[in-house]
Design a protein around this motif. Sequence first.
Motif, short mmCIF file in Angstrom:
data_model
loop_
_atom_site.label_atom_id
_atom_site.label_comp_id
_atom_site.label_asym_id
_atom_site.label_seq_id
_atom_site.Cartn_x
_atom_site.Cartn_y
_atom_site.Cartn_z
N LYS A 61 0.79 -1.20 0.18
CA LYS A 61 0.01 0.15 -0.04
C LYS A 61 0.80 1.23 0.00
CE LYS A 61 -4.35 -1.83 2.06
NZ LYS A 61 -5.13 -1.61 3.20
N ASN A 62 1.93 1.37 0.69
CA ASN A 62 2.87 2.39 0.76
C ASN A 62 3.49 2.44 -0.48
OD1 ASN A 62 5.62 3.33 1.46
ND2 ASN A 62 4.45 4.31 3.12
N HIS B 2 2.43 1.59 -3.39
CA HIS B 2 1.49 2.11 -4.50
C HIS B 2 1.16 3.75 -4.21
CE1 HIS B 2 0.20 -1.33 -6.65
NE2 HIS B 2 0.36 -2.27 -5.60
N ALA B 3 1.12 4.11 -3.10
CA ALA B 3 0.94 5.56 -2.77
C ALA B 3 1.93 6.26 -3.44
CB ALA B 3 0.58 5.77 -1.40
N PHE B 4 3.16 6.08 -3.08
CA PHE B 4 4.19 6.50 -3.66
C PHE B 4 4.44 6.59 -4.97
CE2 PHE B 4 8.64 6.14 -5.31
CZ PHE B 4 9.19 7.65 -5.00
N GLN C 192 2.14 6.40 -7.29
CA GLN C 192 1.16 7.21 -7.72
C GLN C 192 1.78 8.73 -7.55
OE1 GLN C 192 -2.62 6.99 -5.90
NE2 GLN C 192 -3.68 7.97 -7.45
N ARG C 193 2.17 8.89 -6.51
CA ARG C 193 2.75 10.42 -6.54
C ARG C 193 3.74 10.77 -7.36
NH1 ARG C 193 3.01 9.73 -0.23
NH2 ARG C 193 0.94 9.87 0.24
#
Length: 133
Positions: free
Chosen positions: A98-99, A101-103, A105-106
């Motif tokens: 999850k971490n 994926h979030a990075f 995306q940014r």
Amino acid sequence: MALPTDYTNGKFLKKFAAIGPYLREQQSIKNCYFFDSLVVCVNANIAPEKREFWGWWLELASTDEGFEFAYKLGIYNNQGNWQAKTLKDAATTDAVEKNLHAFHQRLSQQLSALELSLFPSPLMTELKLELSA
């Protein structure tokens, strides 16, 4: 798309630092940037300087076409080094993914805003996450 010729290493460092606490400037060299994230503490009951963490790290290299990325998952040991390792359990795997994926995306959004492409390194065969480029 090719890298803009008016963008210096310093400008890229500033843009990448704006993504969050992931960029490690001291480990980044011209045209190659290092990011990481300490996601899950392995041993919270010991002194902070001796703790280890499950997480990920990324090397991002500029090419004529844009930026090529290579992620690895593993453990950040108490000597301050990353080691590629299989994550210990489903909860740790979920948190790290999850971490990451979030990075990702940014990072994708930041490079898109600069009209630059982002693509996986051919060397990144071991990571099985679905990351859009």
